[in-house]
Design a protein around this motif. Structure first.
Motif, short mmCIF file in Angstrom:
data_model
loop_
_atom_site.label_atom_id
_atom_site.label_comp_id
_atom_site.label_asym_id
_atom_site.label_seq_id
_atom_site.Cartn_x
_atom_site.Cartn_y
_atom_site.Cartn_z
N ILE A 46 49.72 7.46 68.69
CA ILE A 46 50.48 6.69 69.69
C ILE A 46 49.99 7.10 71.07
O ILE A 46 49.78 8.29 71.33
N TRP A 48 51.34 7.19 74.77
CA TRP A 48 52.76 7.12 75.16
C TRP A 48 53.04 8.05 76.33
O TRP A 48 52.19 8.82 76.78
N VAL A 56 54.97 2.68 76.46
CA VAL A 56 53.96 2.85 75.42
C VAL A 56 52.78 1.94 75.73
O VAL A 56 52.97 0.80 76.14
N GLY A 87 58.97 1.60 71.65
CA GLY A 87 59.45 2.58 72.59
C GLY A 87 60.75 2.16 73.24
O GLY A 87 61.26 1.06 72.99
#
Length: 264
Positions: A46, A48, A56, A87
């Motif tokens: 991910i 992020w 995100v 997110g």
């Protein structure tokens, strides 16, 4: 998001400062970094802002994703499965993956992601990231550099840092120590839910003053006092040799994740 230009000599201990921008962090996440089990372990990739539980970013297909165990390199790209990570502010493209655990020792996961275009800064960001899992408490690979364009070499075992102690890393660029590099430090306050593909409830809030930052010394070292158990990320900004992608500026960063525990 760039390498700091330091005009004065740095001491062996890194300087700590704060910056206001939210920190982008590439995650290679699995909740259990110390295990005795063999078999496939679930991993999430991910891009992020995990401290703020914030925005995100969409991930493209990684250029490379592999693991090193006892010096053997194993390609993990065939295990990649595209997902949508939801997110708190938005949703974005991410990946599930599998980490095969067979022999005892350290498993050093490495991702070389496709550069991400940050429109607000008109630059590309590529965060070459390392994360670790250990099986059966036997150290084998964690202390070894992986020969990446840029990386952070841990000087403390990254799967069992003691909360309240210190962590020291060394920033390398093309295998050589990188001095005067700005290192953003991130706490994973919201860990991913491995089933729901969304964040769990945050366990901490960002401090006033913005992201925590260290500066590597003349030999590439930095040290950070780890105040809390959990996952901590370190991103050496612009430490890589590549500075351009598709005609635009590229920040090629080295990212390292470690796991800290409370002493009970």
């Amino acid at each position: 998001m760039f390498k700091s230009r330091i005009a004065f000599a740095l001491t062996a201990c890194s300087m700590l400062v704060s910056v206001g921008a939210q920190a982008h962090f590439q995650l290679v996440y699995t909740p259990d970094v110390n295990t005795g089990k063999a078999g496939d372990q679930d991993v999430k990739l991910i891009f992020w802002h995990p401290f703020e539980n914030g925005h995100v970013m969409d991930m493209g297909e990684p250029q490379e994703f592999y693991v090193v165990n006892r010096g053997e390199k194993i390609d993990l790209k065939p295990s990649l499965n595209p997902i949508t990570f939801h997110g708190s502010e938005n949703e974005a493209k991410a990946y599930d993956a599998k980490l095969p655990l067979k022999r005892s020792g350290d498993y050093v996961m490495v991702i070389v992601p496709e550069p991400y275009y940050e429109e607000s800064e008109d630059i590309y960001i590529q965060q070459i990231t390392k994360s670790y899992v250990n099986r059966n408490e036997i150290p084998t690979d964690w202390m070894e550099a992986q020969g990446l364009k840029t990386e952070i070499l841990p000087l403390n075992r990254p799967t069992n840092i003691v909360a309240g102690s210190t962590f020291t890393g060394r920033v390398l660029s093309e295998g050589k120590p990188a001095a005067g590099v700005e290192i953003e430090i991130e706490y994973m306050a919201a860990e991913p839910d491995m089933t729901a593909n969304k964040p769990k409830e945050p366990t901490a809030s960002p401090m006033p003053g913005g992201a925590i930052v260290a500066i590597s010394d003349n030999n590439g070292y930095f040290t950070f006092g780890v105040p809390k158990a959990g996952f901590w990320g370190f991103a050496a900004l612009g430490s890589g040799p590549d500075t351009e992608f598709q005609g635009k500026e590229l920040s090629q960063d080295a990212v390292l994740w470690v796991r800290a525990y409370d002493v009970k």
